[in-house]
Motif scaffolding. Sequence first.
Motif, PDB file in Angstrom:
ATOM      1  N   VAL A 155       0.828  -1.372  -0.101  1.00 41.04           N
ATOM      2  CA  VAL A 155       0.192   0.054  -0.119  1.00 41.04           C
ATOM      3  C   VAL A 155       0.868   1.291  -0.080  1.00 41.04           C
ATOM      4  O   VAL A 155       0.656   2.142  -0.597  1.00 41.04           O
ATOM      5  N   VAL A 156       1.897   1.298   1.111  1.00 43.44           N
ATOM      6  CA  VAL A 156       2.839   2.598   0.928  1.00 43.44           C
ATOM      7  C   VAL A 156       3.291   2.584  -0.483  1.00 43.44           C
ATOM      8  O   VAL A 156       3.698   3.717  -0.762  1.00 43.44           O
ATOM      9  N   CYS A 157       3.925   1.493  -1.279  1.00 44.58           N
ATOM     10  CA  CYS A 157       4.646   1.597  -2.466  1.00 44.58           C
ATOM     11  C   CYS A 157       3.559   2.069  -3.403  1.00 44.58           C
ATOM     12  O   CYS A 157       4.176   3.057  -4.178  1.00 44.58           O
ATOM     13  N   ALA A 158       2.483   1.625  -3.365  1.00 40.06           N
ATOM     14  CA  ALA A 158       1.569   2.025  -4.476  1.00 40.06           C
ATOM     15  C   ALA A 158       1.275   3.841  -4.167  1.00 40.06           C
ATOM     16  O   ALA A 158       1.293   4.363  -5.139  1.00 40.06           O
ATOM     17  N   LEU A 159       1.133   4.093  -2.969  1.00 37.31           N
ATOM     18  CA  LEU A 159       0.592   5.675  -2.670  1.00 37.31           C
ATOM     19  C   LEU A 159       2.047   6.388  -3.066  1.00 37.31           C
ATOM     20  O   LEU A 159       2.297   7.540  -3.659  1.00 37.31           O
ATOM     21  N   ALA A 160       3.294   5.986  -2.929  1.00 39.32           N
ATOM     22  CA  ALA A 160       4.553   6.619  -3.401  1.00 39.32           C
ATOM     23  C   ALA A 160       4.734   6.630  -4.863  1.00 39.32           C
ATOM     24  O   ALA A 160       5.135   7.764  -5.289  1.00 39.32           O
TER      25      ALA A 160
ATOM     26  N   GLN B 258      -6.969   1.738  -5.739  1.00 36.15           N
ATOM     27  CA  GLN B 258      -5.858   0.830  -5.974  1.00 36.15           C
ATOM     28  C   GLN B 258      -5.029   0.434  -5.001  1.00 36.15           C
ATOM     29  O   GLN B 258      -5.008  -0.373  -4.429  1.00 36.15           O
ATOM     30  N   ALA B 259      -4.713   1.709  -3.951  1.00 33.46           N
ATOM     31  CA  ALA B 259      -4.017   1.557  -2.658  1.00 33.46           C
ATOM     32  C   ALA B 259      -4.942   0.691  -1.715  1.00 33.46           C
ATOM     33  O   ALA B 259      -4.555  -0.190  -0.862  1.00 33.46           O
ATOM     34  N   GLY B 260      -6.187   1.257  -1.610  1.00 37.87           N
ATOM     35  CA  GLY B 260      -6.972   0.336  -0.680  1.00 37.87           C
ATOM     36  C   GLY B 260      -7.282  -1.058  -0.838  1.00 37.87           C
ATOM     37  O   GLY B 260      -7.444  -1.822  -0.102  1.00 37.87           O
ATOM     38  N   GLY B 261      -7.468  -1.204  -2.491  1.00 36.27           N
ATOM     39  CA  GLY B 261      -7.932  -2.650  -2.892  1.00 36.27           C
ATOM     40  C   GLY B 261      -6.646  -3.544  -2.664  1.00 36.27           C
ATOM     41  O   GLY B 261      -6.913  -4.691  -2.172  1.00 36.27           O
TER      42      GLY B 261
ATOM     43  N   VAL C 285      -9.675  -8.302  -6.152  1.00 33.10           N
ATOM     44  CA  VAL C 285      -8.630  -6.886  -5.968  1.00 33.10           C
ATOM     45  C   VAL C 285      -7.980  -6.714  -7.267  1.00 33.10           C
ATOM     46  O   VAL C 285      -7.855  -5.599  -7.623  1.00 33.10           O
ATOM     47  N   THR C 286      -7.391  -8.071  -7.715  1.00 32.16           N
ATOM     48  CA  THR C 286      -6.623  -7.700  -9.145  1.00 32.16           C
ATOM     49  C   THR C 286      -7.399  -7.014 -10.136  1.00 32.16           C
ATOM     50  O   THR C 286      -6.976  -6.099 -10.933  1.00 32.16           O
ATOM     51  N   ALA C 287      -8.625  -7.463 -10.269  1.00 34.15           N
ATOM     52  CA  ALA C 287      -9.540  -7.044 -11.458  1.00 34.15           C
ATOM     53  C   ALA C 287      -9.716  -5.570 -11.066  1.00 34.15           C
ATOM     54  O   ALA C 287      -9.610  -4.744 -12.090  1.00 34.15           O
TER      55      ALA C 287
END
Length: 374
Positions: free
Chosen positions: A18-23, A52-55, A66-68
């Motif tokens: 999640v942190v990586c996605a937000l970054a 995206q990040a929450g999923g 979640v992937t879809a």
Amino acid sequence: MPDRFEAWLPPRRRGLLVVCALAVLCPLFFLTPRGLSSDAGRLVLAGLAVVQAGGIWWMGSRPAVVTAVVLCAGAGIQLLYPAIGPGVALVVVSTFAWLRPARASVWILAVVIALSGAIALVTGRWSDALLWLAATLLAWTWGALGRARSARRQAEAARAILEERARIARELHDVLAHTVSVMVVQASAADDVFDVSPDRARQAIRDLEGSGRQALAELRRFLRTVRTLDEAGPFDAEAAGEPQPVLADLPALARPLAAAGLEVVIRQEGLDDVTLAPGVERSAYRIVQESLTNVVRHARARTARVNIGVADGELTVEIHDDGKGGGRFADLGGGHGIAGMRERAALLGGSVEAGPAPAGGFRVCARLPLEEPA
């Protein structure tokens, strides 16, 4: 072969994703979106970023859904910012391929192809679409290979556990079967002479008591060794400092059998000029012990001869009794005694032959290398 590997995504790893996605998504707020004003584009981007990040946080429990969802949100972000590429979607595809078997995750490639085609049709960036497809295929392959490696490590660990259980069971059988078999014979002898010769019956009972104490001592020592090494690694009584039986202890092994009515003649030749590896000598002792146990339990023999020597660079151990060997054919098929001897020999690169002797009785012949295999 079915894929039985159960992958699990711990909360710590999900939080890191999640942190990586937000970054990855944060820099996009400073770019100009395609086809929308800056404020509207940032608002839409914020919503897609949250999706995206929450999923990703629910990736461990519902990876397919979640992937879809993440891929669809990623497609929306690509429509706003065509030049950025799949970004977070690549990580999600790789993670999904790790969480699910290949047959269950390959469909995600079809979804990516459809979304990439739709994005390229709208934006006209077909070359970028091909590049993103290649990157997605690489991400899926990386996740599938990671799953295969993890499954192999899990299978190797499970096999090691089963081998260790078999080894402990074999050691426990060797430790107790001989002494308990002698105890049974001593109890039977005491019952046979109880009325006609009380003194002999008392002596048999004393011998029975001594054998029982010996069995308890061996069992306690065995359990102490297992507990000591439970945290340290595989079971190895020698590494724990426990005294291990050697061929010089065979007379002491045969002494209670003489009191039970079985004469054991031990003959050793050529051992003074060779040095046996500790594991080889211990296995030879256990093979003799198990063979004599089978003689006591099944053969109704009066004499057993143990011949130990060195020939052609091998240690030969032969046990031959004069009893009725038919009772041991069951052990050849489904028992643990002869099977355990063969396992011991095979682990050293040796062999064990067992069967009725041409001249009568039963014969066990083991051939062991002088050195343990590396």
